[in-house]
Enzyme design. Structure first.
Site, PDB file in Angstrom:
ATOM      1  N   LYS A  69       0.841  -1.212   0.000  1.00  0.00           N
ATOM      2  CA  LYS A  69       0.000   0.000   0.000  1.00  0.00           C
ATOM      3  C   LYS A  69       0.869   1.253   0.000  1.00  0.00           C
ATOM      4  O   LYS A  69       0.621   2.185  -0.759  1.00  0.00           O
ATOM      5  CB  LYS A  69      -0.900  -0.013   1.240  1.00  0.00           C
ATOM      6  N   ASN A  70       1.898   1.267   0.842  1.00  0.00           N
ATOM      7  CA  ASN A  70       2.700   2.481   0.986  1.00  0.00           C
ATOM      8  C   ASN A  70       3.626   2.747  -0.197  1.00  0.00           C
ATOM      9  O   ASN A  70       4.224   3.820  -0.287  1.00  0.00           O
ATOM     10  CB  ASN A  70       3.509   2.443   2.288  1.00  0.00           C
ATOM     11  N   CYS A  77      -4.286  13.033  13.615  1.00  0.00           N
ATOM     12  CA  CYS A  77      -4.838  11.705  13.387  1.00  0.00           C
ATOM     13  C   CYS A  77      -4.606  10.910  14.653  1.00  0.00           C
ATOM     14  O   CYS A  77      -3.922  11.375  15.568  1.00  0.00           O
ATOM     15  CB  CYS A  77      -4.218  11.037  12.172  1.00  0.00           C
ATOM     16  N   ARG A 110       1.319  14.532  13.403  1.00  0.00           N
ATOM     17  CA  ARG A 110       1.711  14.306  12.015  1.00  0.00           C
ATOM     18  C   ARG A 110       1.620  15.550  11.121  1.00  0.00           C
ATOM     19  O   ARG A 110       0.813  15.620  10.189  1.00  0.00           O
ATOM     20  CB  ARG A 110       0.911  13.149  11.422  1.00  0.00           C
ATOM     21  N   ASP A 153       5.327   0.568  12.008  1.00  0.00           N
ATOM     22  CA  ASP A 153       4.100  -0.075  11.524  1.00  0.00           C
ATOM     23  C   ASP A 153       3.985  -1.539  11.952  1.00  0.00           C
ATOM     24  O   ASP A 153       2.975  -2.185  11.650  1.00  0.00           O
ATOM     25  CB  ASP A 153       4.026   0.032   9.991  1.00  0.00           C
ATOM     26  N   ARG A 178      -8.327  -0.391   5.438  1.00  0.00           N
ATOM     27  CA  ARG A 178      -7.544   0.656   4.788  1.00  0.00           C
ATOM     28  C   ARG A 178      -6.250   0.092   4.219  1.00  0.00           C
ATOM     29  O   ARG A 178      -5.730   0.619   3.236  1.00  0.00           O
ATOM     30  CB  ARG A 178      -7.170   1.752   5.801  1.00  0.00           C
TER      31      ARG A 178
HETATM   32  C1  UD1 Z   1       4.795   6.860   6.417  1.00  0.00           C
HETATM   33  C2  UD1 Z   1       3.931   5.633   6.238  1.00  0.00           C
HETATM   34  C3  UD1 Z   1       3.399   5.153   7.579  1.00  0.00           C
HETATM   35  C4  UD1 Z   1       4.571   4.949   8.558  1.00  0.00           C
HETATM   36  C5  UD1 Z   1       5.450   6.186   8.624  1.00  0.00           C
HETATM   37  C6  UD1 Z   1       6.703   5.959   9.452  1.00  0.00           C
HETATM   38  C7  UD1 Z   1       3.005   5.972   4.029  1.00  0.00           C
HETATM   39  C8  UD1 Z   1       1.811   6.288   3.199  1.00  0.00           C
HETATM   40  N1  UD1 Z   1       2.835   5.980   5.344  1.00  0.00           N
HETATM   41  O1  UD1 Z   1       3.954   7.882   6.959  1.00  0.00           O
HETATM   42  O2  UD1 Z   1       2.726   3.920   7.370  1.00  0.00           O
HETATM   43  O3  UD1 Z   1       4.045   4.689   9.844  1.00  0.00           O
HETATM   44  O4  UD1 Z   1       5.862   6.564   7.305  1.00  0.00           O
HETATM   45  O5  UD1 Z   1       7.426   4.888   8.961  1.00  0.00           O
HETATM   46  O6  UD1 Z   1       4.058   5.702   3.506  1.00  0.00           O
HETATM   47  N2  UD1 Z   1       6.949  14.695  10.469  1.00  0.00           N
HETATM   48  C9  UD1 Z   1       7.074  16.035  10.713  1.00  0.00           C
HETATM   49  N3  UD1 Z   1       6.886  16.915   9.677  1.00  0.00           N
HETATM   50  C10 UD1 Z   1       6.559  16.509   8.405  1.00  0.00           C
HETATM   51  C11 UD1 Z   1       6.447  15.126   8.167  1.00  0.00           C
HETATM   52  C12 UD1 Z   1       6.658  14.250   9.219  1.00  0.00           C
HETATM   53  O7  UD1 Z   1       7.350  16.456  11.841  1.00  0.00           O
HETATM   54  O8  UD1 Z   1       6.413  17.343   7.513  1.00  0.00           O
HETATM   55  C13 UD1 Z   1       7.161  13.743  11.583  1.00  0.00           C
HETATM   56  C14 UD1 Z   1       5.911  12.907  11.876  1.00  0.00           C
HETATM   57  O9  UD1 Z   1       5.036  13.572  12.768  1.00  0.00           O
HETATM   58  C15 UD1 Z   1       6.520  11.659  12.490  1.00  0.00           C
HETATM   59  C16 UD1 Z   1       7.836  11.505  11.728  1.00  0.00           C
HETATM   60  O10 UD1 Z   1       8.106  12.782  11.173  1.00  0.00           O
HETATM   61  O11 UD1 Z   1       6.788  11.832  13.835  1.00  0.00           O
HETATM   62  C17 UD1 Z   1       7.819  10.485  10.637  1.00  0.00           C
HETATM   63  O12 UD1 Z   1       6.698  10.690   9.822  1.00  0.00           O
HETATM   64  P1  UD1 Z   1       6.683  10.333   8.276  1.00  0.00           P
HETATM   65  O13 UD1 Z   1       7.861   9.496   7.922  1.00  0.00           O
HETATM   66  O14 UD1 Z   1       6.471  11.580   7.491  1.00  0.00           O
HETATM   67  O15 UD1 Z   1       5.372   9.453   8.176  1.00  0.00           O
HETATM   68  P2  UD1 Z   1       4.431   9.393   6.930  1.00  0.00           P
HETATM   69  O16 UD1 Z   1       5.240   9.625   5.707  1.00  0.00           O
HETATM   70  O17 UD1 Z   1       3.223  10.216   7.170  1.00  0.00           O
END
Ligand code: UD1
Length: 445
Positions: free
Chosen positions: A37-38, A135, A140, A323, A415
């Site tokens: 999915k990711n 969420c 996030r 995850d 999902r």
């Molecule tokens: C992706 C995965 C999710 C997984 C996560 C961490 C997808 C669609 N989802 O989510 O399943 O749990 O990686 O492996 O691929 N952060 C910030 N600012 C930002 C972006 C992120 O502070 O602009 C922080 C987030 O709050 C979190 C950390 O960085 O604490 C990691 O998040 P991130 O790697 O961005 O997760 P996702 O990409 O949303």
């Protein structure tokens, strides 16, 4: 190309939103992993970068994918689904992008919708994407996506809960991520692919899904090097073209099945996965006393030894995935001794713990640490799924609980897991969706 939404998942049926699971059966046989999915989500967003068709194979039939199809279709994309043997194929053609917008209605159900921000501004010169908001598992934010796009020359305005980005043409830049972000890396990778000049991104996420996206983009004519490492170099091109790409296997789904095999003392072959993507989990399982062997694309789990407690700390890839933390916690409840599970990626990702406790687990939460004392006998109970991976953890716990567990709100599991109940039944689990009509023999629970 026509527009169709096939394979609709049950949406409003109250009963269909519950699993009934009877524990006690060791899982035996072969279970097959779907596409990731990711990896599929960013690959679908990548189709926004070209006016030619992008053909994606091995797309899992899960709700987040449907949401993305709707999101792209609402912008003017033509979406075609395969049928029969080609049911895991999706063709996307973004010839005319009438409205480069992602509405709150869709973004609120799936944060990964922000993956369209980079490609839209790169291709259309503007994008309007709803801010995802909070969420269940934490705040996030998407500040790193925004900061990166600004470095590439986009003007960003935040207004009425939306992010509006505009740029005549993005320009290559040096970007150092303050924090490792998976979708942030992917979003900027797509934007930089069409930017003028070279972009060097540092402190990138090294997840296999990032490398898979870069593979697709390179097939589309992009010039990307280093994806899968922490430094990625992108030489921007003026135009990208169509391509055909097969999505990598879902390592999180594979991990869930591996843990199910280990937990139930079963012997299962998890087929169609990439064992290399699961190194951290396999190493951990060795410490726990679970025997595994693997070929190039399958993992056999022999779970007949007693389980030993072992600590886990979640980290970015190649560390232990956040995850898989919830599913590992289900296993830890059945291991002898105390396991300390530290969640480093998200601040509020222990909601499954209180439900596991309702089933008899001994878990104490102290900030980012969960202290799991085993082995505690679990008994079936009515429990509530709070998010995608938490649901998976409850399913695993239910598979070893005494008696019947009813898990409510399994729309969360839909999902990200394709037909999990059918797949688990195939290896001997007694699981059914309330309201589902099964042949007598398979019904079990
Ligand atoms: C992706 C995965 C999710 C997984 C996560 C961490 C997808 C669609 N989802 O989510 O399943 O749990 O990686 O492996 O691929 N952060 C910030 N600012 C930002 C972006 C992120 O502070 O602009 C922080 C987030 O709050 C979190 C950390 O960085 O604490 C990691 O998040 P991130 O790697 O961005 O997760 P996702 O990409 O949303």
């Amino acid at each position: 190309m026509g527009l169709a939404f096939a394979h609709a998942l049950p949406e409003d049926d109250f009963d269909m939103d519950k699993f009934v699971i009877r524990g006690g059966n060791p899982l035996l046989g072969t279970i097959r992993v779907s596409g990731a999915k990711n990896a599929a989500l960013p690959a679908m967003a990548a189709a926004l970068l070209t006016d030619e068709p992008v053909i994606l194979e091995n797309i899992p039939q899960v709700r987040d994918i449907e949401t993305t199809r709707k999101l792209l279709a609402a912008m003017g994309a033509e979406v075609e689904l395969g049928y029969g043997r080609a049911q895991h194929r999706t063709t996307l053609c973004c010839r005319n992008l009438a409205s480069p917008e992602a509405s709150y209605e869709l973004v609120k159900t799936m944060r990964a919708s922000t993956l369209v921000l980079g490609p839209l501004v790169a291709r259309c010169g503007r994008a309007r994407v709803s801010l995802p908001g909070g969420c269940a598992i934490g705040a996030r934010p998407i500040d790193l996506h925004i900061k990166g796009l600004e470095s590439l020359g986009a003007t960003i305005v935040q207004d009425h809960g939306y992010v509006e980005a505009s740029a005549k043409r993005l320009k290559g830049a040096e970007i150092v991520f303050d924090k490792i972000t998976v979708t942030g890396t992917e979003d900027l990778l797509m934007a930089a692919a069409l930017a003028e000049g070279e972009t060097v991104m540092q402190n990138c996420a090294r997840e296999p899904e990032v490398a898979d996206l870069a593979d697709l983009l390179n097939k589309m004519g992009a010039r990307i090097e280093g994806a899968g490492t922490s430094t990625i170099r992108i030489k921007g091109v003026e135009k990208l073209h169509g391509a055909k790409h097969r999505i990598i296997p879902d390592r999180i789904e594979a991990a869930t099945f591996i843990l199910a095999g280990a937990l139930t003392g079963g012997d299962i072959n998890v087929a169609g996965c990439d064992p290399h993507h699961l190194d951290a989990l396999l190493q951990k399982l060795k410490e726990v006393g679970v025997k595994t062997t693997h070929t190039k694309e399958s993992i056999r789990v022999m779970g007949d030894n007693p389980l030993k407690a072992s600590d886990v700390v979640t980290e970015e890839y190649p560390g232990f995935p956040t995850d898989v933390q919830a599913q590992y916690m289900a296993l830890a409840t059945q291991a002898d001794g105390t396991s300390i599970i530290t969640e480093n990626i998200f601040e509020n990702r222990f909601m499954h713990a209180q439900e596991l406790v309702r089933m008899g687990a001994n878990i104490k939460i102290e900030g980012r640490r969960a202290i799991v004392r085993g082995k505690a006998p679990l008994s079936g109970a009515a429990v509530l799924a709070s998010d995608l991976r938490a649901s998976a953890s409850l399913v695993l716990a239910a598979l070893v609980a005494d008696g019947e567990t009813i898990i409510d709100r399994v729309y969360h599991i839909d999902r990200g897991y394709e037909n999990i109940e059918e797949k688990l039944r195939g290896v001997g689990a007694q699981i059914r969706r309330l309201g589902e009509i099964l042949p007598k023999k398979a019904a079990g629970a």
